[in-house]
Design a protein around this motif. Sequence first.
Motif, mmCIF file in Angstrom:
data_model
loop_
_atom_site.group_PDB
_atom_site.id
_atom_site.type_symbol
_atom_site.label_atom_id
_atom_site.label_comp_id
_atom_site.label_asym_id
_atom_site.label_seq_id
_atom_site.Cartn_x
_atom_site.Cartn_y
_atom_site.Cartn_z
ATOM 1 N N ASP A 197 8.201 49.563 105.475
ATOM 2 C CA ASP A 197 7.967 48.653 104.368
ATOM 3 C C ASP A 197 8.333 48.844 102.930
ATOM 4 O O ASP A 197 7.783 49.569 102.293
ATOM 5 C CB ASP A 197 6.359 48.336 104.401
ATOM 6 C CG ASP A 197 5.903 47.395 103.285
ATOM 7 O OD1 ASP A 197 7.052 46.454 102.965
ATOM 8 O OD2 ASP A 197 4.839 47.297 103.080
ATOM 9 N N PRO A 198 9.733 48.545 102.710
ATOM 10 C CA PRO A 198 10.065 48.959 101.251
ATOM 11 C C PRO A 198 9.735 48.290 100.055
ATOM 12 O O PRO A 198 9.246 47.125 100.134
ATOM 13 C CB PRO A 198 11.754 48.456 101.555
ATOM 14 C CG PRO A 198 12.011 48.423 102.897
ATOM 15 C CD PRO A 198 10.788 47.979 103.360
ATOM 16 N N VAL A 199 9.270 49.073 99.146
ATOM 17 C CA VAL A 199 8.660 48.735 97.805
ATOM 18 C C VAL A 199 9.498 49.259 96.718
ATOM 19 O O VAL A 199 10.126 50.300 96.892
ATOM 20 C CB VAL A 199 7.227 48.999 97.792
ATOM 21 C CG1 VAL A 199 6.433 48.331 99.018
ATOM 22 C CG2 VAL A 199 7.162 50.523 97.949
ATOM 23 N N ALA A 200 9.204 48.601 95.527
ATOM 24 C CA ALA A 200 9.891 49.046 94.314
ATOM 25 C C ALA A 200 9.202 50.357 93.764
ATOM 26 O O ALA A 200 9.880 51.291 93.361
ATOM 27 C CB ALA A 200 9.890 48.133 93.358
ATOM 28 N N THR A 201 7.767 50.484 93.937
ATOM 29 C CA THR A 201 6.964 51.558 93.559
ATOM 30 C C THR A 201 5.921 52.106 94.380
ATOM 31 O O THR A 201 5.550 50.994 95.176
ATOM 32 C CB THR A 201 6.552 51.639 92.054
ATOM 33 O OG1 THR A 201 5.765 50.230 92.018
ATOM 34 C CG2 THR A 201 7.787 51.353 91.031
ATOM 35 N N GLY A 202 5.319 52.905 94.268
ATOM 36 C CA GLY A 202 4.174 53.302 95.224
ATOM 37 C C GLY A 202 4.638 53.705 96.744
ATOM 38 O O GLY A 202 6.039 54.250 96.625
ATOM 39 N N GLY A 203 3.842 53.794 97.691
ATOM 40 C CA GLY A 203 4.023 54.201 98.965
ATOM 41 C C GLY A 203 3.870 55.715 99.106
ATOM 42 O O GLY A 203 3.847 56.287 98.531
ATOM 43 N N SER A 204 3.942 55.829 100.721
ATOM 44 C CA SER A 204 3.852 57.203 101.007
ATOM 45 C C SER A 204 4.856 58.048 101.021
ATOM 46 O O SER A 204 4.755 59.588 101.135
ATOM 47 C CB SER A 204 2.987 57.454 102.263
ATOM 48 O OG SER A 204 3.872 56.717 103.243
ATOM 49 N N GLN A 205 6.158 57.270 100.863
ATOM 50 C CA GLN A 205 7.314 58.053 101.175
ATOM 51 C C GLN A 205 8.317 57.465 99.983
ATOM 52 O O GLN A 205 7.881 56.432 99.395
ATOM 53 C CB GLN A 205 8.058 58.044 102.310
ATOM 54 C CG GLN A 205 7.238 58.737 103.391
ATOM 55 C CD GLN A 205 7.913 58.485 104.935
ATOM 56 O OE1 GLN A 205 8.952 58.387 105.146
ATOM 57 N NE2 GLN A 205 6.963 58.472 105.746
ATOM 58 N N VAL A 206 9.316 58.184 99.375
ATOM 59 C CA VAL A 206 10.306 57.727 98.678
ATOM 60 C C VAL A 206 11.659 57.932 99.235
ATOM 61 O O VAL A 206 11.664 59.089 99.726
ATOM 62 C CB VAL A 206 9.985 58.149 97.402
ATOM 63 C CG1 VAL A 206 10.250 59.846 97.242
ATOM 64 C CG2 VAL A 206 11.066 57.772 96.249
ATOM 65 N N ALA A 207 12.685 56.836 99.257
ATOM 66 C CA ALA A 207 14.175 57.069 99.420
ATOM 67 C C ALA A 207 14.783 56.965 98.250
ATOM 68 O O ALA A 207 14.732 56.091 97.519
ATOM 69 C CB ALA A 207 14.638 56.009 100.363
ATOM 70 N N GLU A 208 15.613 58.206 97.793
ATOM 71 C CA GLU A 208 16.194 58.259 96.799
ATOM 72 C C GLU A 208 17.581 58.315 96.963
ATOM 73 O O GLU A 208 18.212 58.863 97.983
ATOM 74 C CB GLU A 208 16.121 59.846 96.132
ATOM 75 C CG GLU A 208 14.535 60.081 95.539
ATOM 76 C CD GLU A 208 14.295 61.414 95.486
ATOM 77 O OE1 GLU A 208 13.154 61.864 94.691
ATOM 78 O OE2 GLU A 208 15.100 62.225 95.706
#
Length: 201
Positions: free
Chosen positions: A80-91
């Motif tokens: 579930d891609p989001v702009a900010t937040g989330g349990s993970q981050v894709a850089e």
Amino acid sequence: MPSTITRIALALSAPFALAACASAPWAGPTEITRFSAQTLDEAPRGRIAVTIAPGEEAGGLAMQPYIDAVTRELAALGYDPVATGGSQVAEVRAGRGALLADGSRRSPVSVGVGGSTGTYGSGVGVGIGINLGGGPRETVDTSMAVVIRDMDTREVLWEGRASFAATTNADEYEARNAADKLASALFAGFPGNSGETIEVE
């Protein structure tokens, strides 16, 4: 035997024929390398922030096609891609560098800080949309690297790098097409075999 006029005409036309061949659009296969941690299987495919990697140039629209392409691929994988937040981050990183006649890559034209990330130094300088010179026959290497981290621990769960070469007059050279080509290959068969480098047509 050809007449003198015919021989002259053939001699004059040869350079133009060669130039036409040399300027034909071309794009090669995408080479990808991926690494994944054992903990990736334990991490749920929930909310994930898709961002420009630290140190990359955040201004302007140069990175947007790459962010969009990665976002689409992650959504197709069940994230579930989001702009900010989330349990993970894709850089996300992306860059371009002209290929020299001997097949080596000229240092990317950079508008950001660039740098290395992850376990195999996949950082590339951003050079999207910059005229590298050399006309339509120049061959350019376009690369993208993505690192997925746990948002809290910053542990690297997965990382991959994809690149392909194309002439600047090929459709694949256009930024949005290049981003789609790279992201599609990078996330095909996700997570892939860790440490394996393969080519995707």
